[in-house]
Design a protein around this motif. Structure first.
Motif, PDB file in Angstrom:
ATOM      1  N   VAL A   1      11.618  -2.732 -16.195  1.00 54.69           N
ATOM      2  CA  VAL A   1      12.229  -1.529 -16.746  1.00 54.69           C
ATOM      3  C   VAL A   1      13.308  -1.055 -15.773  1.00 54.69           C
ATOM      4  O   VAL A   1      13.316  -1.446 -14.600  1.00 54.69           O
ATOM      5  N   PRO A   2      14.238  -0.207 -16.213  1.00 48.74           N
ATOM      6  CA  PRO A   2      15.258   0.311 -15.293  1.00 48.74           C
ATOM      7  C   PRO A   2      14.634   1.059 -14.123  1.00 48.74           C
ATOM      8  O   PRO A   2      13.563   1.663 -14.245  1.00 48.74           O
ATOM      9  N   CYS A   3      15.324   1.021 -12.990  1.00 49.49           N
ATOM     10  CA  CYS A   3      14.786   1.664 -11.786  1.00 49.49           C
ATOM     11  C   CYS A   3      14.600   3.166 -11.972  1.00 49.49           C
ATOM     12  O   CYS A   3      13.775   3.782 -11.298  1.00 49.49           O
ATOM     13  N   THR A   4      15.350   3.755 -12.887  1.00 46.62           N
ATOM     14  CA  THR A   4      15.226   5.189 -13.129  1.00 46.62           C
ATOM     15  C   THR A   4      13.934   5.549 -13.852  1.00 46.62           C
ATOM     16  O   THR A   4      13.537   6.712 -13.872  1.00 46.62           O
ATOM     17  N   HIS A   5      13.272   4.550 -14.465  1.00 45.93           N
ATOM     18  CA  HIS A   5      12.026   4.793 -15.188  1.00 45.93           C
ATOM     19  C   HIS A   5      10.803   4.211 -14.475  1.00 45.93           C
ATOM     20  O   HIS A   5       9.673   4.584 -14.775  1.00 45.93           O
ATOM     21  N   ALA A   6      11.036   3.293 -13.548  1.00 41.70           N
ATOM     22  CA  ALA A   6       9.943   2.481 -13.006  1.00 41.70           C
ATOM     23  C   ALA A   6       8.882   3.295 -12.284  1.00 41.70           C
ATOM     24  O   ALA A   6       7.696   2.948 -12.311  1.00 41.70           O
ATOM     25  N   TRP A   7       9.278   4.386 -11.639  1.00 43.48           N
ATOM     26  CA  TRP A   7       8.327   5.104 -10.793  1.00 43.48           C
ATOM     27  C   TRP A   7       7.338   5.950 -11.577  1.00 43.48           C
ATOM     28  O   TRP A   7       6.439   6.557 -10.996  1.00 43.48           O
ATOM     29  N   ALA A   8       7.468   5.971 -12.892  1.00 48.63           N
ATOM     30  CA  ALA A   8       6.487   6.667 -13.723  1.00 48.63           C
ATOM     31  C   ALA A   8       5.295   5.777 -14.054  1.00 48.63           C
ATOM     32  O   ALA A   8       4.290   6.263 -14.586  1.00 48.63           O
ATOM     33  N   TYR A   9       5.379   4.488 -13.739  1.00 51.43           N
ATOM     34  CA  TYR A   9       4.321   3.542 -14.087  1.00 51.43           C
ATOM     35  C   TYR A   9       3.272   3.468 -12.986  1.00 51.43           C
ATOM     36  O   TYR A   9       3.561   3.671 -11.807  1.00 51.43           O
ATOM     37  N   GLN A  10       2.057   3.113 -13.389  1.00 50.05           N
ATOM     38  CA  GLN A  10       0.943   3.114 -12.446  1.00 50.05           C
ATOM     39  C   GLN A  10       0.992   1.930 -11.487  1.00 50.05           C
ATOM     40  O   GLN A  10       0.496   2.012 -10.366  1.00 50.05           O
ATOM     41  N   TRP A  11       1.585   0.818 -11.927  1.00 48.59           N
ATOM     42  CA  TRP A  11       1.724  -0.359 -11.072  1.00 48.59           C
ATOM     43  C   TRP A  11       3.201  -0.717 -10.968  1.00 48.59           C
ATOM     44  O   TRP A  11       3.947  -0.624 -11.951  1.00 48.59           O
ATOM     45  N   ILE A  12       3.621  -1.139  -9.775  1.00 49.87           N
ATOM     46  CA  ILE A  12       5.021  -1.498  -9.557  1.00 49.87           C
ATOM     47  C   ILE A  12       5.101  -2.541  -8.442  1.00 49.87           C
ATOM     48  O   ILE A  12       4.351  -2.474  -7.462  1.00 49.87           O
ATOM     49  N   ASN A  13       5.990  -3.517  -8.621  1.00 51.33           N
ATOM     50  CA  ASN A  13       6.192  -4.552  -7.607  1.00 51.33           C
ATOM     51  C   ASN A  13       7.339  -4.119  -6.695  1.00 51.33           C
ATOM     52  O   ASN A  13       8.504  -4.181  -7.081  1.00 51.33           O
ATOM     53  N   LEU A  14       6.997  -3.691  -5.484  1.00 48.49           N
ATOM     54  CA  LEU A  14       8.006  -3.250  -4.521  1.00 48.49           C
ATOM     55  C   LEU A  14       8.390  -4.355  -3.547  1.00 48.49           C
ATOM     56  O   LEU A  14       9.378  -4.228  -2.826  1.00 48.49           O
ATOM     57  N   GLN A  15       7.607  -5.420  -3.521  1.00 51.89           N
ATOM     58  CA  GLN A  15       7.919  -6.533  -2.618  1.00 51.89           C
ATOM     59  C   GLN A  15       9.190  -7.245  -3.058  1.00 51.89           C
ATOM     60  O   GLN A  15      10.021  -7.636  -2.238  1.00 51.89           O
ATOM     61  N   ASP A  16       9.349  -7.409  -4.367  1.00 55.62           N
ATOM     62  CA  ASP A  16      10.510  -8.078  -4.944  1.00 55.62           C
ATOM     63  C   ASP A  16      11.621  -7.062  -5.164  1.00 55.62           C
ATOM     64  O   ASP A  16      11.544  -6.228  -6.061  1.00 55.62           O
ATOM     65  N   ALA A  17      12.665  -7.143  -4.333  1.00 53.58           N
ATOM     66  CA  ALA A  17      13.806  -6.233  -4.475  1.00 53.58           C
ATOM     67  C   ALA A  17      15.027  -6.968  -5.017  1.00 53.58           C
ATOM     68  O   ALA A  17      16.167  -6.615  -4.717  1.00 53.58           O
TER      69      ALA A  17
ATOM     70  N   ASN B   1       0.431 -11.158  -6.930  1.00 55.48           N
ATOM     71  CA  ASN B   1       1.852 -11.492  -7.073  1.00 55.48           C
ATOM     72  C   ASN B   1       2.784 -10.368  -6.638  1.00 55.48           C
ATOM     73  O   ASN B   1       3.992 -10.434  -6.884  1.00 55.48           O
ATOM     74  N   GLY B   2       2.241  -9.327  -6.008  1.00 54.95           N
ATOM     75  CA  GLY B   2       3.077  -8.222  -5.546  1.00 54.95           C
ATOM     76  C   GLY B   2       3.035  -6.992  -6.434  1.00 54.95           C
ATOM     77  O   GLY B   2       3.563  -5.939  -6.066  1.00 54.95           O
ATOM     78  N   LEU B   3       2.424  -7.111  -7.610  1.00 55.79           N
ATOM     79  CA  LEU B   3       2.344  -5.968  -8.524  1.00 55.79           C
ATOM     80  C   LEU B   3       1.209  -5.056  -8.072  1.00 55.79           C
ATOM     81  O   LEU B   3       0.055  -5.233  -8.459  1.00 55.79           O
ATOM     82  N   GLY B   4       1.550  -4.069  -7.240  1.00 58.55           N
ATOM     83  CA  GLY B   4       0.539  -3.205  -6.646  1.00 58.55           C
ATOM     84  C   GLY B   4       0.520  -1.805  -7.237  1.00 58.55           C
ATOM     85  O   GLY B   4       1.350  -1.447  -8.078  1.00 58.55           O
ATOM     86  N   ARG B   5      -0.421  -1.016  -6.779  1.00 60.03           N
ATOM     87  CA  ARG B   5      -0.521   0.375  -7.235  1.00 60.03           C
ATOM     88  C   ARG B   5       0.706   1.162  -6.773  1.00 60.03           C
ATOM     89  O   ARG B   5       1.115   1.068  -5.621  1.00 60.03           O
ATOM     90  N   ASN B   6       1.270   1.927  -7.666  1.00 62.37           N
ATOM     91  CA  ASN B   6       2.399   2.792  -7.337  1.00 62.37           C
ATOM     92  C   ASN B   6       1.896   3.913  -6.425  1.00 62.37           C
ATOM     93  O   ASN B   6       1.089   4.745  -6.850  1.00 62.37           O
TER      94      ASN B   6
END
Length: 270
Positions: free
Chosen positions: A65-81, A160-165
């Motif tokens: 999803v766009p970065c402007t929406h991503a931080w509303a999700y419970q899980w997010i992959n921050l390792q992959d930039a 795979n890097g998809l961790g808790r937000n």
């Protein structure tokens, strides 16, 4: 009088200009994660959530999803930039082993509790480039650190890097070190005689291993003229099938093959 350049409705009232889309993804990140070391983010992060409506309620959905929406999700992959790796993130299910391993590692930047352990994150002061144009030296250093941290924590090899937000309202987050880490600080904790496992346990380690394997393979005279990319696809599939590791995506294999072919072309000239 209407100000030049300001659109109006028919009634003459000034219309609000449309919101500008953020072009730099880190701008969209919450201040808390930036204050604790996050230095890069993906334009379209990989995220996940639990569906709460419809026939698939209770099931997990994942995607970009766009970065402007991503931080509303419970899980997010921050390792992959995107073009870089921005963090080392681990899913630790063995709490006792995790706590023992943490005694020998630098303080984490944040920790999110899970049912059986925690998701731990260390941020990189200089995110490491992961594509064909980037230097292999920092990639090797990061790979070694990634594999050792995984070993010390007895982390989940399928992660795979998809961790808790860490900023989500449901996350049980403990904030740690505020400064990110340079590679030498992460590698300083690795024992001198420690050897990486033959089969890499992390996505970062697997990508770097594929690069080194491809370089050796291309340097053999018996493989002259053979496709590096085809060989990488074969190894990638074999490792994924035999050891249950996530296969590297095609664009990563293409980047590695392109870099190796450049080296091979230089050898032929010499």
């Amino acid at each position: 009088m209407q100000r030049h350049g300001t659109p109006t409705h028919k009634g003459g009232a000034a219309q609000e200009p449309p919101a500008r889309q953020l072009s730099f993804p880190l701008v969209a990140a919450p201040l808390r994660v930036k204050d604790h070391g996050l230095k890069a983010a993906h334009v379209r992060p990989y995220v996940a959530r639990i569906r709460d409506k419809g026939r698939r309620a209770g099931q997990m959905w994942s995607g970009r999803v766009p970065c402007t929406h991503a931080w509303a999700y419970q899980w997010i992959n921050l390792q992959d930039a995107g073009a870089t790796w921005a963090t080392l993130t681990y899913d630790c299910d063995n709490r006792r082993t995790m706590e023992g391993g943490l005694a020998d590692l630098p303080p984490w930047n944040w920790r999110v509790e899970t049912e059986r352990g925690a998701h731990l994150t260390w941020c990189l002061a200089d995110p490491v480039g992961r594509l064909e144009a980037h230097r292999p030296g920092p990639q090797r250093m990061l790979s070694r650190a990634s594999e050792y941290f995984h070993h010390a924590l007895d982390a989940d090899p399928a992660f795979n890097g998809l961790g808790r937000n860490p900023t989500h309202e449901l996350a049980e987050t403990t904030w740690g070190a505020e400064r990110p880490y340079y590679l030498d600080a992460l590698c300083d904790v690795i024992p001198f005689r420690w050897k990486r496992p033959r089969i890499a346990q992390t996505a970062i380690g697997r990508q770097v291993t594929l690069w080194e394997t491809a370089l050796l393979w291309a340097g053999s005279e018996c493989n002259a003229g053979l496709s590096v990319l085809a060989m990488l696809h074969t190894i990638n599939a074999d490792v994924a099938e035999a050891h249950g590791k996530d296969a590297m995506p095609p664009h990563v294999l293409a980047d590695i093959a392109q870099r190796v072919e450049r080296y091979r072309a230089g050898w032929m000239v010499k």
